[in-house]
Scaffold this motif. Structure first.
Motif, PDB file in Angstrom:
ATOM      1  N   THR A  99       3.896  10.352   9.532  1.00  0.00           N
ATOM      2  CA  THR A  99       4.274   9.307  10.475  1.00  0.00           C
ATOM      3  C   THR A  99       4.695   8.051   9.721  1.00  0.00           C
ATOM      4  O   THR A  99       4.332   7.856   8.555  1.00  0.00           O
ATOM      5  N   ILE A 100       5.427   7.198  10.404  1.00  0.00           N
ATOM      6  CA  ILE A 100       5.808   5.896   9.856  1.00  0.00           C
ATOM      7  C   ILE A 100       4.863   4.846  10.434  1.00  0.00           C
ATOM      8  O   ILE A 100       4.718   4.728  11.655  1.00  0.00           O
ATOM      9  N   GLY A 101       4.209   4.114   9.547  1.00  0.00           N
ATOM     10  CA  GLY A 101       3.299   3.061   9.974  1.00  0.00           C
ATOM     11  C   GLY A 101       3.825   1.687   9.605  1.00  0.00           C
ATOM     12  O   GLY A 101       5.021   1.425   9.706  1.00  0.00           O
ATOM     13  N   THR A 102       2.941   0.820   9.179  1.00  0.00           N
ATOM     14  CA  THR A 102       3.319  -0.524   8.768  1.00  0.00           C
ATOM     15  C   THR A 102       2.417  -0.949   7.624  1.00  0.00           C
ATOM     16  O   THR A 102       1.257  -0.506   7.535  1.00  0.00           O
ATOM     17  N   ALA A 103       2.920  -1.819   6.758  1.00  0.00           N
ATOM     18  CA  ALA A 103       2.129  -2.270   5.615  1.00  0.00           C
ATOM     19  C   ALA A 103       0.866  -3.010   6.046  1.00  0.00           C
ATOM     20  O   ALA A 103      -0.079  -3.141   5.261  1.00  0.00           O
ATOM     21  N   GLY A 104       0.831  -3.469   7.276  1.00  0.00           N
ATOM     22  CA  GLY A 104      -0.343  -4.170   7.780  1.00  0.00           C
ATOM     23  C   GLY A 104      -1.599  -3.329   7.802  1.00  0.00           C
ATOM     24  O   GLY A 104      -2.708  -3.861   7.780  1.00  0.00           O
ATOM     25  N   ILE A 105      -1.465  -1.993   7.839  1.00  0.00           N
ATOM     26  CA  ILE A 105      -2.652  -1.139   7.903  1.00  0.00           C
ATOM     27  C   ILE A 105      -3.066  -0.605   6.536  1.00  0.00           C
ATOM     28  O   ILE A 105      -3.939   0.256   6.442  1.00  0.00           O
ATOM     29  N   LEU A 106      -2.444  -1.114   5.484  1.00  0.00           N
ATOM     30  CA  LEU A 106      -2.897  -0.791   4.131  1.00  0.00           C
ATOM     31  C   LEU A 106      -4.076  -1.686   3.782  1.00  0.00           C
ATOM     32  O   LEU A 106      -4.330  -2.693   4.447  1.00  0.00           O
ATOM     33  N   THR A 148      -0.062  12.178   6.651  1.00  0.00           N
ATOM     34  CA  THR A 148       0.324  11.103   5.736  1.00  0.00           C
ATOM     35  C   THR A 148       0.986  10.019   6.571  1.00  0.00           C
ATOM     36  O   THR A 148       1.855  10.319   7.399  1.00  0.00           O
ATOM     37  N   ILE A 149       0.582   8.772   6.358  1.00  0.00           N
ATOM     38  CA  ILE A 149       1.237   7.642   7.028  1.00  0.00           C
ATOM     39  C   ILE A 149       2.001   6.845   5.980  1.00  0.00           C
ATOM     40  O   ILE A 149       1.406   6.300   5.047  1.00  0.00           O
ATOM     41  N   VAL A 150       3.310   6.795   6.105  1.00  0.00           N
ATOM     42  CA  VAL A 150       4.150   6.026   5.195  1.00  0.00           C
ATOM     43  C   VAL A 150       4.249   4.603   5.744  1.00  0.00           C
ATOM     44  O   VAL A 150       4.657   4.406   6.891  1.00  0.00           O
ATOM     45  N   CYS A 151       3.854   3.631   4.917  1.00  0.00           N
ATOM     46  CA  CYS A 151       3.701   2.252   5.386  1.00  0.00           C
ATOM     47  C   CYS A 151       4.655   1.306   4.670  1.00  0.00           C
ATOM     48  O   CYS A 151       4.322   0.733   3.618  1.00  0.00           O
ATOM     49  N   PRO A 152       5.844   1.101   5.218  1.00  0.00           N
ATOM     50  CA  PRO A 152       6.792   0.167   4.601  1.00  0.00           C
ATOM     51  C   PRO A 152       6.436  -1.279   4.911  1.00  0.00           C
ATOM     52  O   PRO A 152       5.826  -1.574   5.938  1.00  0.00           O
ATOM     53  N   THR A 153       6.828  -2.170   4.017  1.00  0.00           N
ATOM     54  CA  THR A 153       6.741  -3.595   4.295  1.00  0.00           C
ATOM     55  C   THR A 153       8.037  -3.988   5.016  1.00  0.00           C
ATOM     56  O   THR A 153       8.653  -3.133   5.656  1.00  0.00           O
ATOM     57  N   VAL A 166       5.697   3.379  -4.848  1.00  0.00           N
ATOM     58  CA  VAL A 166       4.733   3.784  -3.819  1.00  0.00           C
ATOM     59  C   VAL A 166       3.322   3.701  -4.399  1.00  0.00           C
ATOM     60  O   VAL A 166       3.129   3.823  -5.604  1.00  0.00           O
ATOM     61  N   GLU A 167       2.351   3.463  -3.525  1.00  0.00           N
ATOM     62  CA  GLU A 167       0.954   3.399  -3.947  1.00  0.00           C
ATOM     63  C   GLU A 167       0.064   3.855  -2.804  1.00  0.00           C
ATOM     64  O   GLU A 167       0.240   3.416  -1.657  1.00  0.00           O
ATOM     65  N   LYS A 168      -0.882   4.706  -3.107  1.00  0.00           N
ATOM     66  CA  LYS A 168      -1.813   5.200  -2.099  1.00  0.00           C
ATOM     67  C   LYS A 168      -2.706   4.073  -1.597  1.00  0.00           C
ATOM     68  O   LYS A 168      -3.339   3.368  -2.405  1.00  0.00           O
ATOM     69  N   SER A 199      -3.669  10.383   3.692  1.00  0.00           N
ATOM     70  CA  SER A 199      -3.530   9.087   3.026  1.00  0.00           C
ATOM     71  C   SER A 199      -2.480   8.211   3.695  1.00  0.00           C
ATOM     72  O   SER A 199      -1.530   8.697   4.305  1.00  0.00           O
ATOM     73  N   ARG A 200      -2.682   6.910   3.531  1.00  0.00           N
ATOM     74  CA  ARG A 200      -1.615   5.961   3.795  1.00  0.00           C
ATOM     75  C   ARG A 200      -0.899   5.692   2.477  1.00  0.00           C
ATOM     76  O   ARG A 200      -1.539   5.701   1.422  1.00  0.00           O
ATOM     77  N   VAL A 201       0.398   5.486   2.545  1.00  0.00           N
ATOM     78  CA  VAL A 201       1.164   5.234   1.317  1.00  0.00           C
ATOM     79  C   VAL A 201       2.006   3.972   1.516  1.00  0.00           C
ATOM     80  O   VAL A 201       2.866   3.932   2.386  1.00  0.00           O
ATOM     81  N   GLY A 202       1.759   2.965   0.691  1.00  0.00           N
ATOM     82  CA  GLY A 202       2.578   1.766   0.729  1.00  0.00           C
ATOM     83  C   GLY A 202       3.862   1.990  -0.038  1.00  0.00           C
ATOM     84  O   GLY A 202       3.858   2.669  -1.078  1.00  0.00           O
ATOM     85  N   ILE A 203       4.968   1.475   0.464  1.00  0.00           N
ATOM     86  CA  ILE A 203       6.258   1.648  -0.196  1.00  0.00           C
ATOM     87  C   ILE A 203       7.025   0.338  -0.183  1.00  0.00           C
ATOM     88  O   ILE A 203       7.086  -0.364   0.831  1.00  0.00           O
ATOM     89  N   SER A 204       7.581  -0.030  -1.334  1.00  0.00           N
ATOM     90  CA  SER A 204       8.384  -1.253  -1.444  1.00  0.00           C
ATOM     91  C   SER A 204       9.163  -1.194  -2.750  1.00  0.00           C
ATOM     92  O   SER A 204       8.954  -0.320  -3.593  1.00  0.00           O
ATOM     93  N   TYR A 205      10.044  -2.159  -2.953  1.00  0.00           N
ATOM     94  CA  TYR A 205      10.747  -2.292  -4.233  1.00  0.00           C
ATOM     95  C   TYR A 205       9.881  -3.064  -5.213  1.00  0.00           C
ATOM     96  O   TYR A 205       8.912  -3.701  -4.823  1.00  0.00           O
TER      97      TYR A 205
END
Length: 205
Positions: A99-106, A148-153, A166-168, A199-205
């Motif tokens: 699923t697609i989440g949000t960086a707020g839940i990291l 897995t929840i992918v959490c973009p900023t 990316v970071e768990k 896991s949640r996974v944070g993703i950003s540049y």
């Protein structure tokens, strides 16, 4: 591979759909507005509401994996839909969901026992979307599914560049943004590779 896709008309969902079809997979998409999706011989388009248990079950029957790009859009549609998705997956024996989440839940780096939106790591004053995604995180966490929840900023439109980090469970240090293209690319690859179980996974540049 047979995939069920929820949120196929959204920004990330559209890109995931393109990738799946380009690689020859069969996709079933449950959408409210079928006219927003281009017809394809590997695509089954079902018109319906993700809050409808029967519609969700129909979409999931016979699939191998599930992808949800559903957003909040200032409504509770997300948290009304996910219990239906989880139940349908359990009833049909399907385990894998991204699923697609949000960086707020990291997790917060300043207060690791809190989530970013709870600790104020984000600049956003309105936390409704994060609260909705938090509920989804909790539902999946207790579901016994392979999730897995992918959490973009910050998520601007843009093509995939490939130079993301990316970071768990955490947002990569100093992460500020990530394009829709790269978010969709990573999330789609994670659906298949299964590198980040439960896991949640944070993703950003």
């Amino acid at each position: 591979m047979r995939m069920t896709l929820f949120g196929a008309t959204g920004r990330v969902g559209k890109e995931v759909l393109k990738k799946a079809l380009a690689e020859g997979h069969e996709v079933t998409a449950l959408v409210r507005s079928p006219e927003k999706i281009e017809v394809h011989n590997q695509l089954t388009i079902l018109q319906g509401d993700v809050r409808d248990e029967t519609a969700v079950m129909t979409a999931i029957l016979g699939t191998d994996v599930v992808f949800s790009a559903l957003g909040t859009d200032k409504t509770t549609t997300l948290t009304e839909a996910v219990p239906n998705i989880i139940q349908a997956m359990k009833d049909t024996g399907i385990r894998r969901i991204v699923t697609i989440g949000t960086a707020g839940i990291l997790q917060s780096r300043s207060e690791p026992d809190k989530l970013r939106y709870e600790a104020g790591d984000s600049n956003r004053r309105l936390t409704f979307a994060a609260e909705e995604h938090h509920k989804v995180f909790q539902l999946l966490e207790h579901s016994e599914l392979d999730w897995t929840i992918v959490c973009p900023t910050y998520l601007p439109d843009g093509a995939a560049q490939g130079n993301y980090r990316v970071e768990k469970d955490f947002l990569p240090l100093e992460g500020k943004e990530i394009t829709v293209g790269d978010t969709a690319s990573f999330a789609y690859e994670e659906l298949i590779s299964c590198n980040y179980h439960s896991s949640r996974v944070g993703i950003s540049y």
